[in-house]
Design a protein around this motif. Sequence first.
Motif, PDB file in Angstrom:
ATOM      1  N   GLY A  89      -6.607   4.682  10.516  1.00  0.00           N
ATOM      2  CA  GLY A  89      -8.031   4.925  10.347  1.00  0.00           C
ATOM      3  C   GLY A  89      -8.306   5.805   9.143  1.00  0.00           C
ATOM      4  O   GLY A  89      -9.264   6.580   9.148  1.00  0.00           O
ATOM      5  N   TYR A  90      -7.463   5.688   8.126  1.00  0.00           N
ATOM      6  CA  TYR A  90      -7.704   6.409   6.868  1.00  0.00           C
ATOM      7  C   TYR A  90      -8.645   5.541   6.044  1.00  0.00           C
ATOM      8  O   TYR A  90      -8.274   4.436   5.624  1.00  0.00           O
ATOM      9  N   MET A  91      -9.883   6.003   5.875  1.00  0.00           N
ATOM     10  CA  MET A  91     -10.928   5.117   5.370  1.00  0.00           C
ATOM     11  C   MET A  91     -11.213   5.286   3.877  1.00  0.00           C
ATOM     12  O   MET A  91     -12.261   4.862   3.392  1.00  0.00           O
ATOM     13  N   ARG A  92     -10.283   5.902   3.171  1.00  0.00           N
ATOM     14  CA  ARG A  92     -10.476   6.056   1.743  1.00  0.00           C
ATOM     15  C   ARG A  92      -9.561   5.066   1.018  1.00  0.00           C
ATOM     16  O   ARG A  92      -8.380   4.953   1.351  1.00  0.00           O
ATOM     17  N   MET A  93     -10.128   4.361   0.047  1.00  0.00           N
ATOM     18  CA  MET A  93      -9.327   3.423  -0.742  1.00  0.00           C
ATOM     19  C   MET A  93      -8.246   4.190  -1.487  1.00  0.00           C
ATOM     20  O   MET A  93      -8.503   5.274  -2.020  1.00  0.00           O
ATOM     21  N   LEU A  94      -7.058   3.613  -1.551  1.00  0.00           N
ATOM     22  CA  LEU A  94      -5.976   4.253  -2.293  1.00  0.00           C
ATOM     23  C   LEU A  94      -5.856   3.602  -3.669  1.00  0.00           C
ATOM     24  O   LEU A  94      -6.028   2.392  -3.813  1.00  0.00           O
ATOM     25  N   SER A  95      -5.533   4.414  -4.655  1.00  0.00           N
ATOM     26  CA  SER A  95      -5.286   3.857  -5.976  1.00  0.00           C
ATOM     27  C   SER A  95      -3.803   3.502  -6.088  1.00  0.00           C
ATOM     28  O   SER A  95      -3.001   3.810  -5.200  1.00  0.00           O
ATOM     29  N   ASP A  96      -3.441   2.886  -7.192  1.00  0.00           N
ATOM     30  CA  ASP A  96      -2.038   2.495  -7.402  1.00  0.00           C
ATOM     31  C   ASP A  96      -1.127   3.710  -7.370  1.00  0.00           C
ATOM     32  O   ASP A  96       0.050   3.593  -7.073  1.00  0.00           O
ATOM     33  N   TYR A  97      -1.666   4.886  -7.700  1.00  0.00           N
ATOM     34  CA  TYR A  97      -0.816   6.068  -7.812  1.00  0.00           C
ATOM     35  C   TYR A  97      -0.054   6.330  -6.502  1.00  0.00           C
ATOM     36  O   TYR A  97       1.177   6.327  -6.466  1.00  0.00           O
ATOM     37  N   LEU A  98      -0.795   6.554  -5.416  1.00  0.00           N
ATOM     38  CA  LEU A  98      -0.137   6.922  -4.151  1.00  0.00           C
ATOM     39  C   LEU A  98       0.650   5.738  -3.581  1.00  0.00           C
ATOM     40  O   LEU A  98       1.733   5.906  -3.019  1.00  0.00           O
ATOM     41  N   VAL A  99       0.088   4.554  -3.758  1.00  0.00           N
ATOM     42  CA  VAL A  99       0.756   3.354  -3.245  1.00  0.00           C
ATOM     43  C   VAL A  99       2.120   3.185  -3.918  1.00  0.00           C
ATOM     44  O   VAL A  99       3.118   2.867  -3.262  1.00  0.00           O
ATOM     45  N   THR A 100       2.193   3.438  -5.211  1.00  0.00           N
ATOM     46  CA  THR A 100       3.455   3.301  -5.949  1.00  0.00           C
ATOM     47  C   THR A 100       4.454   4.368  -5.514  1.00  0.00           C
ATOM     48  O   THR A 100       5.638   4.089  -5.318  1.00  0.00           O
ATOM     49  N   GLN A 101       3.967   5.592  -5.353  1.00  0.00           N
ATOM     50  CA  GLN A 101       4.862   6.676  -4.919  1.00  0.00           C
ATOM     51  C   GLN A 101       5.513   6.356  -3.570  1.00  0.00           C
ATOM     52  O   GLN A 101       6.642   6.776  -3.320  1.00  0.00           O
ATOM     53  N   TRP A 102       4.783   5.651  -2.710  1.00  0.00           N
ATOM     54  CA  TRP A 102       5.249   5.417  -1.343  1.00  0.00           C
ATOM     55  C   TRP A 102       5.534   3.941  -1.080  1.00  0.00           C
ATOM     56  O   TRP A 102       5.504   3.490   0.072  1.00  0.00           O
ATOM     57  N   GLU A 103       5.848   3.231  -2.117  1.00  0.00           N
ATOM     58  CA  GLU A 103       6.101   1.800  -1.988  1.00  0.00           C
ATOM     59  C   GLU A 103       7.215   1.539  -0.959  1.00  0.00           C
ATOM     60  O   GLU A 103       8.294   2.135  -1.035  1.00  0.00           O
ATOM     61  N   GLY A 104       6.926   0.674   0.000  1.00  0.00           N
ATOM     62  CA  GLY A 104       7.916   0.361   1.031  1.00  0.00           C
ATOM     63  C   GLY A 104       8.018   1.425   2.115  1.00  0.00           C
ATOM     64  O   GLY A 104       8.811   1.295   3.052  1.00  0.00           O
ATOM     65  N   LYS A 105       7.239   2.488   1.983  1.00  0.00           N
ATOM     66  CA  LYS A 105       7.308   3.601   2.947  1.00  0.00           C
ATOM     67  C   LYS A 105       5.923   4.018   3.412  1.00  0.00           C
ATOM     68  O   LYS A 105       5.721   5.153   3.829  1.00  0.00           O
ATOM     69  N   MET A 106       4.969   3.117   3.259  1.00  0.00           N
ATOM     70  CA  MET A 106       3.606   3.404   3.722  1.00  0.00           C
ATOM     71  C   MET A 106       3.111   2.215   4.532  1.00  0.00           C
ATOM     72  O   MET A 106       3.063   1.084   4.030  1.00  0.00           O
ATOM     73  N   LEU A 107       2.720   2.479   5.777  1.00  0.00           N
ATOM     74  CA  LEU A 107       2.225   1.430   6.662  1.00  0.00           C
ATOM     75  C   LEU A 107       0.746   1.657   6.959  1.00  0.00           C
ATOM     76  O   LEU A 107       0.250   2.785   6.883  1.00  0.00           O
ATOM     77  N   ASN A 108       0.077   0.566   7.337  1.00  0.00           N
ATOM     78  CA  ASN A 108      -1.333   0.667   7.721  1.00  0.00           C
ATOM     79  C   ASN A 108      -1.566  -0.179   8.959  1.00  0.00           C
ATOM     80  O   ASN A 108      -0.896  -1.190   9.157  1.00  0.00           O
ATOM     81  N   ILE A 109      -2.505   0.256   9.787  1.00  0.00           N
ATOM     82  CA  ILE A 109      -2.943  -0.611  10.885  1.00  0.00           C
ATOM     83  C   ILE A 109      -4.360  -1.069  10.591  1.00  0.00           C
ATOM     84  O   ILE A 109      -5.211  -0.269  10.162  1.00  0.00           O
ATOM     85  N   HIS A 110      -4.577  -2.356  10.770  1.00  0.00           N
ATOM     86  CA  HIS A 110      -5.872  -2.945  10.435  1.00  0.00           C
ATOM     87  C   HIS A 110      -6.380  -3.752  11.635  1.00  0.00           C
ATOM     88  O   HIS A 110      -5.618  -4.509  12.237  1.00  0.00           O
ATOM     89  N   PRO A 111      -7.689  -3.604  11.957  1.00  0.00           N
ATOM     90  CA  PRO A 111      -8.206  -4.254  13.167  1.00  0.00           C
ATOM     91  C   PRO A 111      -8.608  -5.708  12.977  1.00  0.00           C
ATOM     92  O   PRO A 111      -9.752  -6.092  13.252  1.00  0.00           O
ATOM     93  N   SER A 112      -7.684  -6.529  12.528  1.00  0.00           N
ATOM     94  CA  SER A 112      -7.880  -7.981  12.518  1.00  0.00           C
ATOM     95  C   SER A 112      -6.515  -8.635  12.383  1.00  0.00           C
ATOM     96  O   SER A 112      -5.530  -7.965  12.064  1.00  0.00           O
ATOM     97  N   LEU A 113      -6.491  -9.934  12.628  1.00  0.00           N
ATOM     98  CA  LEU A 113      -5.265 -10.693  12.393  1.00  0.00           C
ATOM     99  C   LEU A 113      -5.253 -11.087  10.924  1.00  0.00           C
ATOM    100  O   LEU A 113      -5.767 -12.129  10.535  1.00  0.00           O
ATOM    101  N   LEU A 114      -4.679 -10.232  10.109  1.00  0.00           N
ATOM    102  CA  LEU A 114      -4.613 -10.515   8.672  1.00  0.00           C
ATOM    103  C   LEU A 114      -3.832 -11.822   8.471  1.00  0.00           C
ATOM    104  O   LEU A 114      -2.959 -12.129   9.274  1.00  0.00           O
ATOM    105  N   PRO A 115      -4.140 -12.629   7.462  1.00  0.00           N
ATOM    106  CA  PRO A 115      -5.021 -12.298   6.343  1.00  0.00           C
ATOM    107  C   PRO A 115      -6.497 -12.571   6.586  1.00  0.00           C
ATOM    108  O   PRO A 115      -7.284 -12.467   5.655  1.00  0.00           O
TER     109      PRO A 115
END
Length: 202
Positions: A89-115
């Motif tokens: 429930g982290y509702m702030r968009m992430l930029s490439d910066y944090l996503v790259t730092q934590w690539e493969g080590k950051m998970l998210n839960i989303h309330p739908s059957l993605l995609p």
Amino acid sequence: KPRIAILISGRGSNMLALIQAAEQAFFPAEIGLVLSNTPHAEGLAIAKAHHIPTHVEDHTLYKKNRQSHEEAIHAVLKQANIELVCLAGYMRMLSDYLVTQWEGKMLNIHPSLLPTFPGLNTHKRALEAGVKIHGCSVHLVTEIMDDGPILGQAAVPVLPDDTEKSLALRVLEQEHKLYPRVIKHFIERASAHPKGEFLLNG
Ligand code: GAR
């Protein structure tokens, strides 16, 4: 045990499900930190009641500079020896910066059957679309929002009398079961294959 940080913005019911799972001996990780981008997140008090260290990195103090906000978050995560980041429930968009730092080590839960139904208001959109099956997904976070490899999903029926609220509740119940289960498998697979996508201390 590897240390998980949970990032929240609000209620924190998924956070609580992870804290409670980590209180059980079977869970292969500990919750090292709960971090919120707003001081108003109700989940902060719940984390404190469970004696989990909390941190607020208020994004409104960073004006429009998304990266400097994320640099501050990254420093806090490193300081706390975090190895896996779980958005709940982290509702702030992430930029490439944090996503790259934590690539493969950051998970998210989303309330739908993605995609299907990435983004907001998933339950409302599911009702409008008339789908008969809905649910939630846990996925690895990549630069594209609500994208990235799907690690687990849980499905629920959409019932004829459903409102947004009743459907959200049915999905949420599954979120609370799915997220701890997926994290457990993810970490166990990582330790079995230390050169896999999730490197402990890597
Ligand atoms: C959950 O349903 C989560 O899947 C969703 O927000 C809710 C947070 O509830 N996340 C997103 O929509 C991410 N885009 P919680 O704070 O009680 O866990």
